[in-house]
Scaffold this active site. Structure first.
Site, PDB file in Angstrom:
ATOM      1  N   TYR A   1     -64.739 -19.299 -50.111  1.00 25.88           N
ATOM      2  CA  TYR A   1     -63.989 -20.194 -50.997  1.00 25.88           C
ATOM      3  C   TYR A   1     -64.787 -20.424 -52.275  1.00 25.88           C
ATOM      4  O   TYR A   1     -66.011 -20.507 -52.238  1.00 25.88           O
ATOM      5  CB  TYR A   1     -63.749 -21.522 -50.285  1.00 25.88           C
TER       6      TYR A   1
ATOM      7  N   HIS B   1     -72.106 -45.561 -49.698  1.00 29.16           N
ATOM      8  CA  HIS B   1     -71.473 -46.558 -48.829  1.00 29.16           C
ATOM      9  C   HIS B   1     -70.370 -47.244 -49.627  1.00 29.16           C
ATOM     10  O   HIS B   1     -70.574 -47.619 -50.771  1.00 29.16           O
ATOM     11  CB  HIS B   1     -72.503 -47.596 -48.374  1.00 29.16           C
TER      12      HIS B   1
ATOM     13  N   ASP C   1     -61.922 -28.298 -43.383  1.00 30.73           N
ATOM     14  CA  ASP C   1     -62.556 -27.753 -44.592  1.00 30.73           C
ATOM     15  C   ASP C   1     -63.854 -28.478 -44.921  1.00 30.73           C
ATOM     16  O   ASP C   1     -64.720 -27.926 -45.606  1.00 30.73           O
ATOM     17  CB  ASP C   1     -61.624 -27.922 -45.811  1.00 30.73           C
TER      18      ASP C   1
ATOM     19  N   HIS D   1     -66.425 -49.744 -49.174  1.00 33.63           N
ATOM     20  CA  HIS D   1     -65.470 -50.461 -48.322  1.00 33.63           C
ATOM     21  C   HIS D   1     -64.065 -49.943 -48.623  1.00 33.63           C
ATOM     22  O   HIS D   1     -63.116 -50.721 -48.733  1.00 33.63           O
ATOM     23  CB  HIS D   1     -65.555 -51.971 -48.557  1.00 33.63           C
TER      24      HIS D   1
ATOM     25  N   HIS E   1     -67.314 -52.436 -39.865  1.00 36.76           N
ATOM     26  CA  HIS E   1     -67.959 -52.505 -41.166  1.00 36.76           C
ATOM     27  C   HIS E   1     -67.279 -51.508 -42.114  1.00 36.76           C
ATOM     28  O   HIS E   1     -66.396 -51.896 -42.875  1.00 36.76           O
ATOM     29  CB  HIS E   1     -69.455 -52.241 -40.987  1.00 36.76           C
TER      30      HIS E   1
END
Lengths: 242, 242, 242, 242
Positions: free
Chosen positions: D228, D94, D119, D96, D170
């Site tokens: 890939y 998480h 991708d 910001h 958020h």
């Protein structure tokens, strides 16, 4: 020859990458010795990380190379023209810094919108118009100097009070009391363009500062009543008055 | 085998992070030995900080791996196609650099709007159209090369004069006179996209430069009359004339 | 005299370049010793890379320099006014950081639009209006403090809950529980302005957070029920409850 | 206890500043040992430059701290909820980060507009709606997990194919096959938001990629036919076919 000035101009050129004002070799700085009538300029197309003070090229006010093994900046005739016409300037910087070039590309004048601008430029930074076909084909770099000087003369702008310009579809030129001072003004212009851009996107109102705010901030830092910093005559008074 | 070219291609790949053109492993550079008909390319998905010159993979113009323990870039068939069709190019770069990808995503051509563009690209950087379902499912990477070459042929663009393209909804490919030169062109494209974006936001007018300004700036740096830098035939003359 | 506070204020000033909040010398931080009624502030116009703790200037709450060889920041009267009126603040920061200045230039309030804002500012960061001609000419820096304080009083904003302001056409001032805390708030404001700018461009809707989200995030980090970090009374409980 | 996982989670947390994804302490990463049913998470509010592997906190799937002197991230209940409901995820991040928060603030979904997106994310990155007053006041962090899981369930999105979400007003949460992988996905999301923003400003057209382009790029890198990189089963074949 002019070893001290070469060192100074070299150091001013090295500020361009330090201030994030250049990609590759897209910039050049010069400085002048007014008594000798000679200026020192970056050689053309040399990488900043290979540049040395000895590489600097000495040019006279007829634009002739007086000393130096390397070719001077291809913009040398612009510098020559500006030194001849703006008799008080001691250094010149040209870059392709992205914010200033964006405004030049759009042909949008850098209005005086806030105190950051007013601290450094006493009024809008004008856009000098695109050169005509004839001007470009005849003597491109010299005529770049000419449209700059004509713009300042026609609009009655003092080049020492507004030490920068945008040449339309090209980019910024700035100047100042020394080679270094001209680079500082190039950086100020870049920052002010960034601020103006976002302010213009945020609102449709006229953002220009009133004359009295322009006066206050400009003269806080410039002229005989300046009180910003450690060297101005009135600094002590301001501190005491405070 | 091709040790010098491997070193050169390795160094060109390492310029991608130095020039802020890649996130993670999203980029690759190759360089070709035209006499031997072999090119050298970055291995697929290897981190830049673990890359060595020995990791480079050698591929022939049929797209077959000739030497190398690692798998070549998954975009190898695009490089192969471009080397076969653009016979003068010596190096190719592909990245997902954010400004160029933004224009590719929007399908907006990079118009020639200022001298920074004109110094490097002789005209707009075109958008090659999205591949069709059939083109993608059949031979995606090879057909990416095909839409690029078709775009240049249909529009009559010389790939050496405009050494870059945006593939729609994908991103930029650039090329040049060497592996390093193709990376330099990738950086120029990124900077020009950034400038064009802000100019487009600042004004609704047509910002394109006139042909004579495009000519002046492009030929100041390219071709037999170029006078920018230290190596061009006319540089000394320009300095003297100045 | 106040050696510890000088060191602290020096370190807080050095955070300005570290946090990318200043160009050149365009910023200043002060910190106060409330018991002695003295504050310590950066000297005017001194480069950050030449600054030392000994250069800091000591000023009393009448704005008189009590100790220091250098002139204090030209914004000292603003700091003096704020320390006198906002009796709980322990440090003040002023910068010309580009995102905050863009909002100040446009006169656009920094609305509380997301949890990043709510974590740090309990409501919108207001715009204090441009000073009048008389206010500027009479006592510019002191009156800058006055429009800030008046704005907070008229709108009933607690300066400890919203520790920052934009002065219209000028830029941000922030404050806090220490010199360092005021710099942290300057950085938060810069980041929040950047986020708000892009959100405002992405949509025309009203982006403001509801009061209960503002309450939740603000009080998660502030006050007696705060549970963020290692030092708040309820942190352990929150962890356990989780 | 779980020393290897602690080291891994510590290193993943340290990627947040390295990838320019955090300001101050505004981010946290966790990683899980599915056999033991325990996860390791960053402590709350600790500066990245002071963080050590030993600081990591061990939490069980009831959200109880099992080991560690420090309080775990205040977002721990969100991690707990996600680990319980998304049974294949091995790590969670998480932040910001400013571009992702800008989209979350505006409530604008991150559409799949280009191959960079395809991708990495097999479809749009959704916006989980703002929590209600009741959800916030009752169990804010746990309910943040709930709105995320509900969003994925209601829209039938596989969290392993689209390993990220924006929580409205958020910010972003991402996850993956390891703690590090979840940070990589956080960075991809940030870059894709930046690209989408500029593309949205450049044009009013629908920029979304067709399904077959999404399929091609996603399955080039994921699943049993991926080719890939160096580790996928079909990489060699692709190289040879080329």
């Amino acid at each position: 020859m002019l070893e001290e000035l070469k060192q100074e101009v070299y150091e001013a050129n090295m500020l361009l990458p330090e201030y994030d004002l250049v990609t590759f070799t897209w910039g050049n700085v010069s400085g002048i010795d007014r008594e000798k009538g000679l200026f020192v300029i970056k050689p053309s197309g040399v990488d900043y990380d290979k540049l040395t003070p000895e590489d600097m090229v000495v040019v006279n006010l007829d634009g002739e190379v007086v000393e130096g093994d390397l070719n001077p900046s291809s913009d040398t005739p612009t510098h020559t023209y500006l030194y001849n016409k703006f008799s008080d300037i001691q250094g010149i910087t040209h870059t392709h810094s992205p914010w200033a070039v964006s405004f030049a590309t759009a042909g949008v004048e850098v209005q005086a919108m806030n105190t950051t601008h007013a601290d450094n430029f006493y009024g809008p930074v004008p856009v000098a118009p695109e050169l005509t076909k004839a001007e470009i084909e005849e003597a491109y770099e010299e005529n770049t100097g000419k449209v700059i000087v004509d713009t300042f003369e026609q609009r009655g702008i003092n080049p020492m009070a507004v030490p920068a310009v945008l040449v339309e579809k090209h980019g910024p030129f700035s100047w100042g009391k020394s080679a270094k001072d001209s680079v500082v003004n190039a950086k100020v212009l870049e920052v002010v363009c960034e601020m103006n851009y976002h302010a213009l996107m945020l609102t449709n109102r006229d953002n220009r500062v009133p004359q009295y705010l322009l006066d206050k901030h400009y003269y806080r830092k410039h002229g005989e009543n300046a009180y910003y910093g450690q060297d101005n005559a009135k600094s002590k008074d301001h501190a005491k008055k405070a």
